[in-house]
Design a protein around this motif. Structure first.
Motif, PDB file in Angstrom:
ATOM      1  N   PRO A 221      -2.365   1.774   3.799  1.00 15.62           N
ATOM      2  CA  PRO A 221      -2.601   3.046   3.113  1.00 15.62           C
ATOM      3  C   PRO A 221      -2.434   4.224   4.075  1.00 15.62           C
ATOM      4  CG  PRO A 221      -4.681   1.951   3.551  1.00 15.62           C
ATOM      5  CD  PRO A 221      -3.603   1.007   3.986  1.00 15.62           C
ATOM      6  N   ARG A 222      -2.173   5.380   3.503  1.00 14.93           N
ATOM      7  CA  ARG A 222      -1.988   6.612   4.278  1.00 14.93           C
ATOM      8  C   ARG A 222      -3.166   6.863   5.223  1.00 14.93           C
ATOM      9  NH1 ARG A 222       0.860  11.453   3.392  1.00 14.93           N
ATOM     10  NH2 ARG A 222       1.638  10.571   1.457  1.00 14.93           N
TER      11      ARG A 222
ATOM     12  N   THR B 252       2.142  -3.360   5.650  1.00  7.80           N
ATOM     13  CA  THR B 252       1.904  -2.338   4.640  1.00  7.80           C
ATOM     14  C   THR B 252       0.478  -1.816   4.766  1.00  7.80           C
ATOM     15  OG1 THR B 252       2.091  -1.848   2.264  1.00  7.80           O
ATOM     16  CG2 THR B 252       1.335  -4.075   2.852  1.00  7.80           C
TER      17      THR B 252
ATOM     18  N   PHE C 162       0.859  -1.179   0.000  1.00  9.89           N
ATOM     19  CA  PHE C 162       0.000   0.000   0.000  1.00  9.89           C
ATOM     20  C   PHE C 162       0.900   1.236   0.000  1.00  9.89           C
ATOM     21  CE2 PHE C 162      -2.725  -3.370   1.653  1.00  9.89           C
ATOM     22  CZ  PHE C 162      -3.911  -3.144   0.986  1.00  9.89           C
ATOM     23  N   ASP C 163       0.421   2.361   0.525  1.00  8.35           N
ATOM     24  CA  ASP C 163       1.168   3.615   0.461  1.00  8.35           C
ATOM     25  C   ASP C 163       2.463   3.602   1.274  1.00  8.35           C
ATOM     26  OD1 ASP C 163      -0.932   4.638  -1.071  1.00  8.35           O
ATOM     27  OD2 ASP C 163      -1.964   5.433   0.686  1.00  8.35           O
TER      28      ASP C 163
ATOM     29  N   GLN D 147       7.971   4.439   1.295  1.00  5.10           N
ATOM     30  CA  GLN D 147       6.731   5.068   0.856  1.00  5.10           C
ATOM     31  C   GLN D 147       6.598   4.826  -0.628  1.00  5.10           C
ATOM     32  OE1 GLN D 147       6.701   9.318   1.341  1.00  5.10           O
ATOM     33  NE2 GLN D 147       4.684   9.548   0.471  1.00  5.10           N
ATOM     34  N   GLY D 148       5.402   4.451  -1.042  1.00  5.41           N
ATOM     35  CA  GLY D 148       5.134   4.397  -2.467  1.00  5.41           C
ATOM     36  C   GLY D 148       5.339   3.066  -3.137  1.00  5.41           C
TER      37      GLY D 148
END
Length: 149
Positions: A62-63, A60, A41-42, A115-116
């Motif tokens: 998301p933000r 992992t 994820f993010d 990140q990313g």
């Protein structure tokens, strides 16, 4: 990896969210991933594993999940540095709890946070990873276990 070994990681996730976050976490059915493109994820906190088992364990998310988690812990600063800290903290806690069950020979590194892009996570193409889906509030995340013996 045995069902009992997977349960160690599942219990660690449930315990983390039960002790630190508001609301119940749900764990989906673990599945095998072929490692063609790592699950991510993010933000991702990666723990290297050495000793008789080698590889990595990572969390992992998301933000939005990480921001909500920070707020539920009483942290109002949800900027990048704290998002990176919390994803590393969750990964470290989950791996540390697993180390408690697997013994001192299950050596864990300090977390590496990214990140990313999923290509930032390197897992052995020779192995298949176990992915444990996690659902908290309206969010999805995952713990991924990629270990060789």
């Amino acid at each position: 990896m045995t069902d009992e070994n997977l349960q160690v990681f599942i219990d660690s996730v449930v315990n983390y969210f039960a002790c630190t976050a508001e609301g119940e976490v749900k764990v989906g059915t673990p599945f095998l991933d072929e490692n063609q493109q790592p699950t991510a994820f993010d933000f991702t906190g990666i723990i290297g594993i050495s000793g008789p088992r080698r590889g990595c364990v990572y969390f992992t998310a998301p933000r939005a999940l990480l921001r909500h988690l920070l707020l539920s812990l009483g942290e109002s600063d949800t900027e990048l540095a704290n998002l990176l800290d919390i994803v590393g903290e969750v990964a470290n806690t989950i791996s540390g709890n697993a180390r408690g069950n697997f013994g001192k020979e299950f050596m864990i590194s300090v977390p590496v946070v990214v990140q990313g892009a999923p290509e930032s996570i390197h897992v052995s193409r020779k192995l298949r990873s176990y992915v444990i889906p996690i659902y908290w509030k309206a969010y999805s995340a995952a713990v991924v276990i990629s270990l060789e013996r």
